[in-house]
Design a protein around this motif. Structure first.
Motif: not given
Length: 273
Positions: A139-144, A248-251
């Motif tokens: 739903v959201v992402t992180l690098p690496l 986190w997703v809300t933001n």
């Protein structure tokens, strides 16, 4: 009323924890794994209530055979949990072709094959529940974790469409969205790309964030949650596991909506007259 549940990737982590949680309360479990010896303790404790099945989900024929074996053994299937998968750590530039293809092959196509295999059974029964273990990183992402992110975003799109297609057949579909948990997902189960020095600073920041107190959830705490999901009369399409995911997703979605609104005039003009 007891249920019959097939779980992929049941040799360790969430899969094994959940298999045991179901068995403890009297459900029947078809537990798939590449190495079924890891399931010997469950067989010793729960006997015929658990059926170990050797399965590499990357093999479509094996996936169909495993589902058919579970149906033949138990006579029915009520729930399928697609849990098999792993993480690939590395910047996009660092990922090799083989690493990227293998990640998508397991996390997306492996899940697809098992899903396709069970759908005729569920349609004929007029009921069933397909649960895909995705990630908050679907739903959201992180690098690496770019290719892993991509695999889970693919699972999200596939599953949301699936839910619309099979609802008329009485089939429920859910996505579990865990945040980070203290399983071996980021350890022995993970694949690591060969590092490029240019990304070392980003890697250092990433590791420091992951080592903060309270970052990792307790895997054992998910068992009660998965039982409630399986038992729900009207299960949600998406369910976050852990305390970090939803805030986190809300933001992130607020930021996205604000940006899309800011550019809405350009968007509308692009439609044409």
């Amino acid at each position: 009323m007891s249920k019959t549940i097939l779980i992929t990737g049941a040799s360790r982590g969430f899969g094994k924890l959940w298999a045991e949680a179901f068995l403890k309360r009297g459900d029947k479990v078809a537990a798939t794994a590449r190495n079924t010896e890891a399931l010997n303790d469950l067989v010793a404790t729960y006997g015929d209530a658990v059926l170990p099945i050797k399965l590499d989900v990357n093999n479509r024929a094996e996936s169909f055979a495993a589902v058919a074996k579970a149906k033949e053994y138990f006579g029915t299937l009520d729930v399928v949990i697609n849990n098999a998968g792993y993480g690939l750590f590395g910047a996009i530039e660092e990922n090799t072709e083989a690493e990227a293809r293998n990640q998508i092959e397991t996390n997306v196509f492996g899940l697809l094959w098992v899903t396709q295999a069970v759908l005729p059974i569920f349609r004929e029964q007029g009921h069933g529940h397909i649960i895909q273990v995705s990630s908050v990183l679907g739903v959201v992402t992180l690098p690496l974790l770019g290719i892993y992110n991509a695999s889970k975003w693919a699972v999200e799109g596939l599953t949301e469409s699936l839910a619309q297609e099979v609802k008329p057949f009485g089939i429920n579909v859910s996505l579990i969205e865990p945040n980070g948990y203290a399983t071996d997902w980021s350890g022995a189960s993970a694949a690591q790309s060969q590092p490029i020095a240019a990304y070392d600073a980003l890697r250092k920041d990433f590791n420091e964030s992951a080592n903060q107190e309270g970052f990792w959830g307790d895997p054992a705490a998910t068992s009660e949650a998965v039982l409630k999901l399986v038992d729900a009369q009207n299960p949600p399409l998406r369910l976050f596991f852990g305390s970090h995911g939803l805030p986190w997703v809300t933001n992130v979605y607020k930021e996205r909506l604000d940006t899309w609104q800011e550019w809405s005039e350009v968007s509308v003009a692009a439609h044409g007259a």
